[in-house]
Scaffold this active site. Structure first.
Site, mmCIF file in Angstrom:
data_model
loop_
_atom_site.group_PDB
_atom_site.id
_atom_site.type_symbol
_atom_site.label_atom_id
_atom_site.label_comp_id
_atom_site.label_asym_id
_atom_site.label_seq_id
_atom_site.Cartn_x
_atom_site.Cartn_y
_atom_site.Cartn_z
ATOM 1 N N LYS A 18 0.155 -10.468 7.883
ATOM 2 C CA LYS A 18 0.348 -9.081 8.281
ATOM 3 C C LYS A 18 -0.999 -8.623 8.820
ATOM 4 O O LYS A 18 -1.969 -8.500 8.077
ATOM 5 C CB LYS A 18 0.773 -8.217 7.100
ATOM 6 C CG LYS A 18 0.860 -6.729 7.445
ATOM 7 C CD LYS A 18 1.155 -5.870 6.225
ATOM 8 C CE LYS A 18 1.134 -4.384 6.594
ATOM 9 N NZ LYS A 18 1.385 -3.510 5.407
ATOM 10 N N ILE A 53 5.621 -5.097 9.555
ATOM 11 C CA ILE A 53 5.740 -4.545 8.209
ATOM 12 C C ILE A 53 5.367 -3.078 8.343
ATOM 13 O O ILE A 53 4.209 -2.737 8.570
ATOM 14 C CB ILE A 53 4.856 -5.300 7.212
ATOM 15 C CG1 ILE A 53 5.367 -6.745 7.082
ATOM 16 C CG2 ILE A 53 4.874 -4.606 5.855
ATOM 17 C CD1 ILE A 53 4.594 -7.604 6.108
ATOM 18 N N ARG A 78 -9.175 -0.760 5.114
ATOM 19 C CA ARG A 78 -9.044 -0.413 3.697
ATOM 20 C C ARG A 78 -9.890 -1.313 2.808
ATOM 21 O O ARG A 78 -10.427 -0.866 1.796
ATOM 22 C CB ARG A 78 -7.575 -0.504 3.255
ATOM 23 C CG ARG A 78 -6.698 0.626 3.737
ATOM 24 C CD ARG A 78 -5.302 0.507 3.140
ATOM 25 N NE ARG A 78 -4.435 1.591 3.569
ATOM 26 C CZ ARG A 78 -4.306 2.757 2.935
ATOM 27 N NH1 ARG A 78 -5.002 2.987 1.832
ATOM 28 N NH2 ARG A 78 -3.490 3.687 3.385
ATOM 29 N N TYR A 86 -13.190 -4.227 -2.193
ATOM 30 C CA TYR A 86 -14.311 -3.705 -2.992
ATOM 31 C C TYR A 86 -15.386 -4.751 -3.260
ATOM 32 O O TYR A 86 -16.568 -4.483 -3.101
ATOM 33 C CB TYR A 86 -13.821 -3.098 -4.325
ATOM 34 C CG TYR A 86 -14.936 -2.395 -5.077
ATOM 35 C CD1 TYR A 86 -15.365 -1.136 -4.679
ATOM 36 C CD2 TYR A 86 -15.568 -2.996 -6.141
ATOM 37 C CE1 TYR A 86 -16.408 -0.489 -5.337
ATOM 38 C CE2 TYR A 86 -16.606 -2.375 -6.818
ATOM 39 C CZ TYR A 86 -17.029 -1.115 -6.407
ATOM 40 O OH TYR A 86 -18.057 -0.487 -7.050
ATOM 41 N N THR A 103 0.833 -1.202 0.000
ATOM 42 C CA THR A 103 0.000 0.000 0.000
ATOM 43 C C THR A 103 0.868 1.253 0.000
ATOM 44 O O THR A 103 0.619 2.200 -0.768
ATOM 45 C CB THR A 103 -0.915 0.007 1.231
ATOM 46 O OG1 THR A 103 -1.641 -1.210 1.281
ATOM 47 C CG2 THR A 103 -1.879 1.174 1.186
ATOM 48 N N THR A 104 1.900 1.273 0.835
ATOM 49 C CA THR A 104 2.788 2.430 0.942
ATOM 50 C C THR A 104 3.557 2.655 -0.344
ATOM 51 O O THR A 104 3.980 3.778 -0.631
ATOM 52 C CB THR A 104 3.747 2.249 2.129
ATOM 53 O OG1 THR A 104 2.995 1.868 3.287
ATOM 54 C CG2 THR A 104 4.504 3.524 2.447
ATOM 55 N N TYR A 138 -2.637 -10.632 4.200
ATOM 56 C CA TYR A 138 -2.627 -9.239 4.630
ATOM 57 C C TYR A 138 -4.052 -8.844 4.966
ATOM 58 O O TYR A 138 -4.909 -8.746 4.093
ATOM 59 C CB TYR A 138 -2.044 -8.366 3.523
ATOM 60 C CG TYR A 138 -1.988 -6.876 3.793
ATOM 61 C CD1 TYR A 138 -2.158 -6.342 5.082
ATOM 62 C CD2 TYR A 138 -1.755 -5.983 2.760
ATOM 63 C CE1 TYR A 138 -2.102 -4.989 5.324
ATOM 64 C CE2 TYR A 138 -1.700 -4.612 2.988
ATOM 65 C CZ TYR A 138 -1.871 -4.123 4.262
ATOM 66 O OH TYR A 138 -1.819 -2.770 4.497
#
Length: 292
Positions: free
Chosen positions: A161, A203, A137, A106, A43-44, A132
């Site tokens: 994660k 992470i 999100r 989504y 994401t980052t 993850y």
């Protein structure tokens, strides 16, 4: 298999394109500063706004530049199971050590759909998978029963994660999936408590900016030096907070502009440069951490 301070690497863009030279230098710096593994295309790293070709190139560069010095956990998530599998194949071909695969976002699949998504990936590619889970999100949760089922059936599901922010999940997941299940915090601010309950590392977003301090912090936790780790936590906590004072990775790229001014720090829309108040919060936090 994986532990310690693991930065979710930012991706340096210059004039709208990946700056490969800057990314190679950033990978070297992270390893020299003590990061124990690397995560490209998370994401980052703004993977959501990369083309497939850029995505694969970033992973390939990271693996090549790391050159076996630390493991590379390649971001391979998608809300399309077929695309996630293609990412995994590409990461495996590049030499990545594992895939970080986010819950489908989504689509809002059922828990059976979440299970089938990861089961399909595990059946068709033998690259180790770190789940993850970031419901904030994705909306979708990877429930503990689903994790237990996956770990019981597929040897390549090796860990998670966990960015739920629910520390109780660490114990629940440990009991359900066993002590060898690699649990990595997805939240810097709760990493101390996460490790105390059975986690093995983080992470990290903050490690982009403060890799040596984050590595020191994780080393102290691994050695059971909780009081010393708490002192480092106190230095880092304002930065953990400030890096989410605006939409990420805007603040972390701003912080890098202060710590590594030679590095290009453009962001891609819809992410924008952080607000003045966010920049001020980052500035104060960098001072408290002793990074400027």
């Amino acid at each position: 298999m994986f532990s310690g301070s693991i930065p979710a690497l930012v991706t340096p863009f210059r004039d709208g394109a990946l700056d490969e030279e800057a990314f190679r230098a950033f990978v070297d710096w992270q390893i020299e500063e003590g990061s124990s593994a690397l995560v490209p295309c998370g994401t980052t790293g703004e993977s959501a706004t990369m083309t497939v070709e850029e995505h694969n190139r970033v992973i390939a560069i990271c693996v090549e530049q790391a050159a076996g010095r630390v493991p590379v956990i390649a971001g391979c998530g998608s809300n399309d199971t077929r695309i996630a599998l293609e990412h995994m194949f590409a990461a495996q071909a590049a030499g990545a050590d594992a895939a970080l695969v986010v819950a489908p976002y989504y689509n809002k699949p059922s828990q059976e759909g979440v299970y089938q998504h990861f089961a399909h990936l595990a059946r068709h590619c033998d690259l180790p998978i770190i789940l993850y889970n970031v419901p904030g999100r994705t909306i979708t949760d990877i429930g503990v029963p689903v994790q237990h089922r996956l770990v019981s059936e597929f040897r390549t599901i090796v860990g998670i994660k966990d960015a739920t922010g629910n520390l109780g999940r660490v114990s629940a997941q440990r009991l359900a999936c066993g002590p060898d299940y690699v649990q990595l915090s997805g939240n810097d601010e709760t990493a101390l408590g996460f490790n105390a309950m059975g986690g093995r590392g983080c992470i990290s977003v903050t490690a982009n900016v403060a890799p040596a301090l984050c590595a020191q912090f994780q080393a102290l936790l691994a050695e059971g030096k909780w009081d010393e780790a708490l002192l480092v936590q106190d230095r880092l906590y304002p930065l953990h907070d400030a890096l989410f004072s605006d939409s990420s990775p805007g603040p972390v790229k701003y912080a890098l502009s202060r710590v590594r001014p030679e590095m290009p720090v453009e962001v891609r829309l819809p992410i924008t440069w952080p607000s003045a108040s966010s920049q001020a919060a980052v500035d104060r936090a960098l001072e408290i951490a002793g990074l400027v």
